[in-house]
Write an enzyme that holds these catalytic residues in place. Sequence first.
Site, PDB file in Angstrom:
ATOM      1  N   SER A 240       1.052  -1.091  -0.105  1.00 32.41           N
ATOM      2  CA  SER A 240       0.049  -0.003   0.087  1.00 32.41           C
ATOM      3  C   SER A 240       0.863   1.234  -0.105  1.00 32.41           C
ATOM      4  CB  SER A 240      -0.735   0.200   1.230  1.00 32.41           C
ATOM      5  OG  SER A 240      -0.174   0.285   2.309  1.00 32.41           O
ATOM      6  N   LYS A 241       0.254   2.321  -0.287  1.00 30.30           N
ATOM      7  CA  LYS A 241       1.203   3.495  -0.164  1.00 30.30           C
ATOM      8  C   LYS A 241       1.960   3.595   1.031  1.00 30.30           C
ATOM      9  CE  LYS A 241      -1.679   6.154  -3.263  1.00 30.30           C
ATOM     10  NZ  LYS A 241      -2.516   7.195  -3.679  1.00 30.30           N
ATOM     11  N   ARG A 242       1.441   3.255   2.130  1.00 27.73           N
ATOM     12  CA  ARG A 242       2.367   3.177   3.230  1.00 27.73           C
ATOM     13  C   ARG A 242       3.531   2.679   3.329  1.00 27.73           C
ATOM     14  NH1 ARG A 242      -1.488   2.116   7.608  1.00 27.73           N
ATOM     15  NH2 ARG A 242      -2.610   3.683   6.945  1.00 27.73           N
ATOM     16  N   HIS A 243       3.694   1.438   2.605  1.00 30.25           N
ATOM     17  CA  HIS A 243       4.888   0.518   2.725  1.00 30.25           C
ATOM     18  C   HIS A 243       5.741   0.793   1.556  1.00 30.25           C
ATOM     19  CE1 HIS A 243       1.585  -1.558   4.066  1.00 30.25           C
ATOM     20  NE2 HIS A 243       2.323  -2.528   4.587  1.00 30.25           N
TER      21      HIS A 243
END
Length: 463
Positions: A240-243
């Site tokens: 996801s964008k977070r990772h």
Amino acid sequence: MSIVTRFAPSPTGFLHIGGARTALFNWLYARHHGGTYRLRIEDTDRQRSTKEAIDAIVEGLKWLGLDWDGEIVFQFARAQRHAEVARELLAAGKAYYCYCSAEELDQMREAARAAGKPVRYDGRWRDRDPKDAPAGVKPVIRLKAPTTGETIVHDKVQGEVKVANDQLDDMILLRSDGTPTYMHAVVVDDHDMGITQVIRGDDHLTNTFRQLQIYQAAGWEAPSFAHIPLIHGADGAKLSKRHGALGVEAYREMGYLPEALRNYLLRLGWGHGDDEIISTEQAIQWFDLDAVGRAPSRFDFAKLDNLNGHYIRETDDARLAREVAERLGRAGDATLLARLQAGMPGLKARAKTLKELAENAKFYAAARPLTLDDKARGQMTPEARGVLTALRAALAGAANWVAADLEALARGFAEAKAVKLGQVAQPLRAALTGATTSPPIFEVMQVLGRDETLGRIDDCLTA
RNA sequence: GACCCCAUCGUCUAGUGGCCUAGGACAUCAGCCUCUCACGUUGAGAACACGGGUUCAAAUCCCGUUGGGGUCGCCA
């Protein structure tokens, strides 16, 4: 037969890391076999496709150095051809009109789910007389898929994968507005472009059964398939964008070198014995599908950092100096460029990214008087100032302003004063770089030059 | 839920029945080097998910379990 591969992203967002690896594998495979690697933009979804995304993908691929052969194929431009093939299938009795409404389909799915049955179209228009067609409803064209037997994919990575045909329903080829669905467009385009080897993400593996059915209906020979496992985030969950499902331009901004990213991505899901540092030339020579692993892998920034640090150390100083000057907003500053290049040997051993490199190089670009950070200021004790004052006088008489001589001078000075070299070097470092860590301080002095060095020391002493 | 795929150190992987007391790399820890921090270098700890088979012999083959992932759209 010559190999033809393709990378076929949909322009609904940036080029993410998984897509970049898929592109890399397709590129390597084609280059290894002396074949052709093509780029196709799958923009049949007019709602979600954007010009910005196309630009981001093209720029990302160029930055990564994955050049494609021939012109870019835009799928939407081929809509007429897709419709034509669907009508041919219709005429040949391999497809049929379906007049189901969206609501009807929803109910069908709901009912199946509630009954715990497989969710799929029930084929109610498959053998129905077209005369029953409700007035005013634009039909879709569905494939008349086989209901018995099985469909087998001979995958170069996953091996032989098969599914019973009664698990698959009659998929839509052409929407009611006459545009093709993804399944149909992919098959027609891969066929027309002469693609011989499809390399794509694992998420397409089960789609392949359906695509194979279209190839069969059209009487076309299907290409060979290779489904590579997906890349997950550091926690094992979907990216996801977070990772790290960032666009490749984000990696560029973070200061990763394209060659490092290529090497890292290559090793994610592919191996060649114990080799870790693999140049692109070697990769082209060694790459093949049989060494692609089948398990998904996790994205690990620590390893990327290590690899990037290695490539930074291998990169020539002039290129690195330009990158740093640019990041410091001083791209055209010839004086700074020269100084950065001179200081690069000491700088580049200490950075894992270009961003970090630029950060560490700031003291070379800074104008007098320097602002010392907290730790550096803490080192400026009265004793340290005393040492600096005496050292400054000794330095003023230095004959040759080169690192080795300056170091010899400082060592002699420390010995004479009966102090450790560190007690001389640390205050010097604080005065010259404004920090407690830096490249070797005598190298720094040489790069800075006599006037700047003495000036910075004076700034500290008079402050 | 149905179908499909996957499973070796924390992470990326080597391993294709005996060469495995399971190798390498990153990360971690300790030592060396040393003007700081790095780089470099030496060493340490760290894995075959579980249970059944097959075989003289299994990390490697088969089955099951568990756990992860993917697909099931008039999205791609």
